[in-house]
Design a protein around this motif. Structure first.
Motif, PDB file in Angstrom:
ATOM      1  N   UNK A  52      25.429  67.863  16.354  1.00 19.72           N
ATOM      2  CA  UNK A  52      24.149  68.420  15.914  1.00 19.72           C
ATOM      3  C   UNK A  52      24.294  69.056  14.530  1.00 19.72           C
ATOM      4  N   UNK A  53      25.404  69.747  14.308  1.00 22.72           N
ATOM      5  CA  UNK A  53      25.615  70.446  13.041  1.00 22.72           C
ATOM      6  C   UNK A  53      25.767  69.495  11.862  1.00 22.72           C
ATOM      7  N   UNK A  54      26.529  68.429  12.038  1.00 22.55           N
ATOM      8  CA  UNK A  54      26.898  67.568  10.913  1.00 22.55           C
ATOM      9  C   UNK A  54      25.689  67.025  10.147  1.00 22.55           C
ATOM     10  N   UNK A  55      24.734  66.334  10.799  1.00 23.47           N
ATOM     11  CA  UNK A  55      23.585  65.830  10.029  1.00 23.47           C
ATOM     12  C   UNK A  55      22.723  66.946   9.459  1.00 23.47           C
ATOM     13  N   UNK A  56      22.622  68.072  10.188  1.00 20.12           N
ATOM     14  CA  UNK A  56      21.822  69.192   9.680  1.00 20.12           C
ATOM     15  C   UNK A  56      22.433  69.744   8.399  1.00 20.12           C
ATOM     16  N   UNK A  57      23.761  69.840   8.356  1.00 16.26           N
ATOM     17  CA  UNK A  57      24.429  70.347   7.158  1.00 16.26           C
ATOM     18  C   UNK A  57      24.290  69.368   6.000  1.00 16.26           C
ATOM     19  N   UNK A  58      24.394  68.072   6.291  1.00  8.79           N
ATOM     20  CA  UNK A  58      24.261  67.059   5.236  1.00  8.79           C
ATOM     21  C   UNK A  58      22.840  67.047   4.673  1.00  8.79           C
ATOM     22  N   UNK A  59      21.859  67.155   5.557  1.00 10.77           N
ATOM     23  CA  UNK A  59      20.465  67.205   5.119  1.00 10.77           C
ATOM     24  C   UNK A  59      20.229  68.428   4.242  1.00 10.77           C
ATOM     25  N   UNK A  60      20.793  69.571   4.638  1.00 16.18           N
ATOM     26  CA  UNK A  60      20.636  70.789   3.839  1.00 16.18           C
ATOM     27  C   UNK A  60      21.204  70.601   2.441  1.00 16.18           C
ATOM     28  N   UNK A  61      22.327  69.900   2.342  1.00 15.74           N
ATOM     29  CA  UNK A  61      22.943  69.664   1.037  1.00 15.74           C
ATOM     30  C   UNK A  61      22.113  68.711   0.183  1.00 15.74           C
ATOM     31  N   UNK A  62      21.699  67.605   0.780  1.00 17.51           N
ATOM     32  CA  UNK A  62      20.971  66.595   0.014  1.00 17.51           C
ATOM     33  C   UNK A  62      19.549  67.045  -0.336  1.00 17.51           C
ATOM     34  N   UNK A  63      18.997  67.930   0.469  1.00 21.62           N
ATOM     35  CA  UNK A  63      17.647  68.429   0.198  1.00 21.62           C
ATOM     36  C   UNK A  63      17.659  69.645  -0.721  1.00 21.62           C
ATOM     37  N   UNK A  64      18.842  70.010  -1.222  1.00 19.64           N
ATOM     38  CA  UNK A  64      18.997  71.184  -2.095  1.00 19.64           C
ATOM     39  C   UNK A  64      18.455  72.454  -1.430  1.00 19.64           C
ATOM     40  N   UNK A  65      18.736  72.568  -0.112  1.00 23.44           N
ATOM     41  CA  UNK A  65      18.292  73.756   0.626  1.00 23.44           C
ATOM     42  C   UNK A  65      19.205  74.950   0.409  1.00 23.44           C
ATOM     43  N   UNK A  66      20.302  74.749  -0.298  1.00 26.72           N
ATOM     44  CA  UNK A  66      21.193  75.856  -0.621  1.00 26.72           C
ATOM     45  C   UNK A  66      21.907  76.432   0.585  1.00 26.72           C
ATOM     46  N   UNK A  67      22.425  77.669   0.393  1.00 23.96           N
ATOM     47  CA  UNK A  67      23.179  78.313   1.465  1.00 23.96           C
ATOM     48  C   UNK A  67      22.317  78.635   2.679  1.00 23.96           C
ATOM     49  N   UNK A  68      21.025  78.906   2.450  1.00 27.15           N
ATOM     50  CA  UNK A  68      20.143  79.165   3.592  1.00 27.15           C
ATOM     51  C   UNK A  68      20.081  77.929   4.477  1.00 27.15           C
ATOM     52  N   UNK A  69      20.022  76.758   3.862  1.00 22.67           N
ATOM     53  CA  UNK A  69      20.019  75.523   4.631  1.00 22.67           C
ATOM     54  C   UNK A  69      21.316  75.329   5.382  1.00 22.67           C
ATOM     55  N   UNK A  70      22.447  75.651   4.728  1.00 16.07           N
ATOM     56  CA  UNK A  70      23.748  75.505   5.388  1.00 16.07           C
ATOM     57  C   UNK A  70      23.886  76.478   6.548  1.00 16.07           C
ATOM     58  N   UNK A  71      23.495  77.729   6.335  1.00 17.04           N
ATOM     59  CA  UNK A  71      23.569  78.713   7.415  1.00 17.04           C
ATOM     60  C   UNK A  71      22.590  78.372   8.542  1.00 17.04           C
ATOM     61  N   UNK A  72      21.480  77.735   8.205  1.00 16.00           N
ATOM     62  CA  UNK A  72      20.553  77.284   9.240  1.00 16.00           C
ATOM     63  C   UNK A  72      21.196  76.198  10.099  1.00 16.00           C
ATOM     64  N   UNK A  73      21.961  75.315   9.467  1.00 20.21           N
ATOM     65  CA  UNK A  73      22.696  74.289  10.219  1.00 20.21           C
ATOM     66  C   UNK A  73      23.715  74.936  11.149  1.00 20.21           C
ATOM     67  N   UNK A  74      24.390  75.982  10.658  1.00 22.95           N
ATOM     68  CA  UNK A  74      25.319  76.716  11.512  1.00 22.95           C
ATOM     69  C   UNK A  74      24.562  77.373  12.667  1.00 22.95           C
ATOM     70  N   UNK A  75      23.346  77.868  12.369  1.00 26.86           N
ATOM     71  CA  UNK A  75      22.514  78.448  13.428  1.00 26.86           C
ATOM     72  C   UNK A  75      22.161  77.431  14.497  1.00 26.86           C
ATOM     73  N   UNK A  76      21.851  76.190  14.097  1.00 31.99           N
ATOM     74  CA  UNK A  76      21.573  75.131  15.072  1.00 31.99           C
ATOM     75  C   UNK A  76      22.796  74.843  15.932  1.00 31.99           C
TER      76      UNK A  76
END
Length: 442
Positions: A393-417
């Motif tokens: 679950x984490x892997x695609x969420x983290x990749x999407x956060x990176x490619x969508x330029x969601x920044x650290x909030x996006x990465x921490x959101x992936x960790x939250x998932x």
């Protein structure tokens, strides 16, 4: 006299604290080995310090992956203690320590020729590489002792003793600090002296655990020689935990890698935020360790009512600690970034990251506690499968956060998932009864 629910809850609280508080002290003492090494090696220059950093990461990864030696031994020994078979409990603990020694010897043989490749894989520069290789070559000789310490810690936790591991950790840290000062600053042995100091301190700690195990074996009439059946049993019990731990490590490595690719400011802010997260996890892991020992003992005694009652109580402890930690992060958040950086960009990123870290603490509290309880129940296969699911679950969420330029909030959101997925899967398991297998052996 009838035991009221309030008195029963207080009794459970005392039992949890009796095991968790010393366990927390031991957990905090362990990182001090490399911290003291860093403080001393730092006087040798930037390149030696960088070499220690590379070698320290490699050794930390090994320790992280080998934690099953402690967790698996804790669960197995605690079950037999609960069943009243102290002889078998000690025997199983001894088997775990023999397994640790065997794995340590294999790692020396396999790891020695791979040292240059390991250092290169971490991206060491030409000036740092020789120092990293020197430290690793010496440190390899301490790996068997390091693994014996992990297994020995598991034995004592299973015997419901977390104070002795705390004392050994403090003594080992003190000896490590003294030897590093003498070897590096007095005898001028360089980074090799730092490595030898740590190896000798680890060997001394391992010797203490071996002495404790031998004394317990004599007391209860348990054999101390290697037993192939026991070694196979210990290895099989630890396999699920090894897979679980490897999946957790993937999340940590991928998270750091993605933050590094986002930019220098992002990786700097992520590193500080993750260190805050790690510090809080030590406290939650202490409750999880108590959960391992207590759950194993109650299930070994076939006491399902106490197992269920203690599970509920420890979950509340996890939630309560998580809420307190979250509020603490929010309280220190305005001034915490200033302790680490004067860069406004890093500061802003860290301020935003700490909000997510704070919000996730209650969820993390539940996850750590339930993880410890299921480890204590010997439910390693379920933990392996569900941790892999959470990682997927984490892997695609983290990749999407990176490619969508969601920044650290996006990465921490992936960790939250990832954390939420683990809470869901662990919670569903804990609500059922399939994990509550009773008896001395699961």
């Amino acid at each position: 006299m009838t035991t009221t629910p309030r008195r029963l809850a207080k009794a459970h609280d005392r039992e949890i604290l009796r095991l968790a508080v010393p366990a927390f002290g031991a957990l905090v003492a362990e990182p001090l080995f490399l911290l003291s090494d860093s403080a001393i090696v730092g006087h040798l220059g930037t390149a030696p310090l960088g070499g220690l950093g590379i070698a320290g990461q490699a050794l930390s990864t090994l320790v992280y992956l080998s934690i099953f030696l402690a967790y698996g031994t804790t669960a197995g020994v605690a079950r037999r203690v609960g069943a009243g078979d102290m002889r078998a409990a000690v025997r199983q603990g001894v088997d775990g320590m023999w397994l640790a020694l065997a794995i340590g010897i294999v790692l020396i043989v396999v790891g020695w020729p791979l040292i240059p490749w390991i250092v290169e894989a971490f991206g060491a520069s030409h000036s740092v590489t020789p120092y990293a290789e020197t430290y690793l070559r010496v440190s390899l000789f301490g790996i068997p002792s390091m693994l014996i310490v992990l297994a020995g810690t598991g034995v004592l936790r299973g015997l419901q003793d977390t104070r002795t591991p705390l004392a050994v950790s403090i003594a080992g840290f003190s000896l490590n600090l003294l030897l590093n000062v003498v070897f590096v600053l007095v005898l001028d042995w360089g980074i090799a002296g730092s490595a030898w100091g740590t190896v000798l301190a680890q060997t001394g700690s391992a010797a203490v655990y071996v002495a404790v195990a031998v004394r317990a074996a004599r007391r209860y009439g348990a054999l101390v020689r290697p037993d192939l059946v026991g070694l196979r049993t210990a290895a099989a019990a630890g396999f699920g935990l090894l897979v679980r731990t490897a999946a957790l490590r993937v999340v940590l490595i991928v998270g750091t890698s993605i933050a590094a690719r986002m930019g220098d400011e992002e990786i700097a802010a992520y590193q500080v935020g993750f260190q805050v997260w790690t510090l809080l996890m030590f406290a939650l892991d202490a409750i999880a360790i108590a959960g391992q020992a207590i759950t194993g003992r109650y299930l070994g005694a076939s006491d399902l009512a106490s197992t269920r009652a203690m599970t509920r109580r420890m979950v509340w402890w996890g939630v309560g600690c998580g809420v307190v930690f979250g509020l603490a992060v929010l309280a220190v958040r305005p001034w915490l970034p200033g302790l680490f950086t004067s860069d406004d960009g890093v500061r802003d990123l860290l301020l935003a990251s700490l909000l997510v870290v704070a919000v996730l603490q209650p969820v993390a509290g539940v996850v750590f506690v339930l993880d410890g309880i299921l480890i204590g129940a010997g439910d390693g296969t379920y933990l392996a499968v569900t941790t892999l699911i959470a990682t997927i679950v984490f892997m695609p969420a983290a990749i999407v956060a990176y490619r969508a330029d969601a920044g650290l909030i996006g990465l921490w959101t992936a960790i939250g998932l990832w954390i939420l997925t683990r809470m869901l899967t662990l919670g569903l398991r804990a609500r059922g009864d399939r994990w509550m297998v009773t008896g001395a052996v699961r």
